[in-house]
Design a protein around this motif. Sequence first.
Motif, PDB file in Angstrom:
ATOM      1  N   TRP A  82       0.841  -1.031   0.218  1.00 27.62           N
ATOM      2  CA  TRP A  82      -0.092   0.105   0.032  1.00 27.62           C
ATOM      3  C   TRP A  82       0.780   1.419   0.133  1.00 27.62           C
ATOM      4  N   ALA A  83       1.886   1.415   0.811  1.00 30.05           N
ATOM      5  CA  ALA A  83       2.609   2.530   1.039  1.00 30.05           C
ATOM      6  C   ALA A  83       3.380   2.684  -0.318  1.00 30.05           C
ATOM      7  N   HIS A  86       1.847   4.081  -3.401  1.00 31.00           N
ATOM      8  CA  HIS A  86       1.650   5.634  -3.307  1.00 31.00           C
ATOM      9  C   HIS A  86       2.921   6.212  -3.327  1.00 31.00           C
ATOM     10  N   PHE A  89       3.714   9.725  -4.565  1.00 31.69           N
ATOM     11  CA  PHE A  89       3.465  10.847  -3.820  1.00 31.69           C
ATOM     12  C   PHE A  89       4.446  11.326  -3.092  1.00 31.69           C
ATOM     13  N   TRP A  90       5.203  10.398  -2.064  1.00 32.10           N
ATOM     14  CA  TRP A  90       6.006  10.854  -1.346  1.00 32.10           C
ATOM     15  C   TRP A  90       7.492  10.594  -1.815  1.00 32.10           C
ATOM     16  N   ARG A  96      15.424  10.823   2.636  1.00 31.16           N
ATOM     17  CA  ARG A  96      14.988  10.592   4.273  1.00 31.16           C
ATOM     18  C   ARG A  96      14.559   9.488   4.528  1.00 31.16           C
TER      19      ARG A  96
ATOM     20  N   VAL B  20      -8.284   9.536   3.219  1.00 31.47           N
ATOM     21  CA  VAL B  20      -6.636   9.442   2.942  1.00 31.47           C
ATOM     22  C   VAL B  20      -6.532   9.241   1.185  1.00 31.47           C
ATOM     23  N   GLU B  21      -7.547   8.025   1.182  1.00 25.72           N
ATOM     24  CA  GLU B  21      -7.199   7.023  -0.095  1.00 25.72           C
ATOM     25  C   GLU B  21      -7.484   8.229  -1.210  1.00 25.72           C
ATOM     26  N   LEU B  24      -5.362  10.961  -1.653  1.00 20.99           N
ATOM     27  CA  LEU B  24      -3.967  10.606  -2.323  1.00 20.99           C
ATOM     28  C   LEU B  24      -4.351  10.449  -3.940  1.00 20.99           C
ATOM     29  N   VAL B  71      -2.892  15.167   2.031  1.00 19.56           N
ATOM     30  CA  VAL B  71      -2.045  14.190   2.828  1.00 19.56           C
ATOM     31  C   VAL B  71      -0.572  14.792   3.000  1.00 19.56           C
ATOM     32  N   THR B  72      -0.143  14.489   4.122  1.00 15.49           N
ATOM     33  CA  THR B  72       1.447  14.921   4.317  1.00 15.49           C
ATOM     34  C   THR B  72       2.051  13.598   4.078  1.00 15.49           C
ATOM     35  N   PRO B  73       3.227  13.819   3.331  1.00 15.55           N
ATOM     36  CA  PRO B  73       4.042  12.675   3.063  1.00 15.55           C
ATOM     37  C   PRO B  73       4.985  11.692   4.061  1.00 15.55           C
ATOM     38  N   GLU B  74       5.195  12.527   5.137  1.00 16.74           N
ATOM     39  CA  GLU B  74       5.916  11.960   6.207  1.00 16.74           C
ATOM     40  C   GLU B  74       5.469  10.476   6.516  1.00 16.74           C
ATOM     41  N   LEU B  76       3.362   8.686   5.417  1.00 21.39           N
ATOM     42  CA  LEU B  76       3.659   7.288   4.575  1.00 21.39           C
ATOM     43  C   LEU B  76       4.827   6.882   4.282  1.00 21.39           C
TER      44      LEU B  76
END
Lengths: 109, 109
Positions: A82-83, A86, A89-90, A96, B20-21, B24, B71-74, B76
């Motif tokens: 799942w992570a 996406h 996205f990140w 990091r 969240v989905e 995203l 959504v914030t990346p951190e 995920l």
Amino acid sequence: MTRLPDLFAALADPTRFAIVERLLAEGEQSAGELADIADITAPAISRHLKVLREAGVVTQRIDGQRRIYAVTPEPLQAISAWAIAHRDFWEGSLDRLEAAIRNRRKESR
Amino acid sequence: MTRLPDLFAALADPTRFAIVERLLAEGEQSAGELADIADITAPAISRHLKVLREAGVVTQRIDGQRRIYAVTPEPLQAISAWAIAHRDFWEGSLDRLEAAIRNRRKESR
DNA sequence: CTGTTAATTAACGCAAATGTTAATTACATG
DNA sequence: CATGTAATTAACATTTGCGTTAATTAACAG
């Protein structure tokens, strides 16, 4: 296939998460060995193990009068999938991510 | 840095996970646009957004009388890092499964 | 068979989570 | 400025989650 929110719910409790981490780090353990994971009574641990079992996060093996628990790979795979699905996205901060992994390894020693 | 169980708790609710989905998949949206995500009232949605915000999963941007969420990346990243850190465990899951079966056979003799 | 150990299930209390309707805050607009 | 729209906060009811102690089940040891 278990739905992710159910998986997350199983891992949302600090005691249960600690159980999973311990099983991942040290391999399978009996309910009794897991007793010191938190300052709660044996029945409480037992119920947490039941929640993890029903969510498919751990499996139970019977050995005499012991119940021995181990983490199931699939849920971790599902969460990872799942992570990573996406990731676009990140993806801006792969450095990091790498650093975070290194940090985890360092801490667990 | 938010601890993983708190992150999982935020994502454990089906409505919040759906939010969240959606964010995203479709990018940032206002609270109003997210209203149809579940068959609940606006205040309920608003509280779910608050939970996600406090867990650091989403950020809120104010635009006129709208609150726009993204959504914030951190988080995920953190989840992905955790799953990948244990990749050695679930990656070779088939081998382990086989080994476990062999092991059990051996013990039961 | 009897007593001990390992673990779970039962019964119960309390705190936290989640939903509702009503009230409030803040911005926009004729 | 009066009215409408967007969203949140307040107050409250209900359910779920998590802990406890007591009772139960099952395996082992003398």
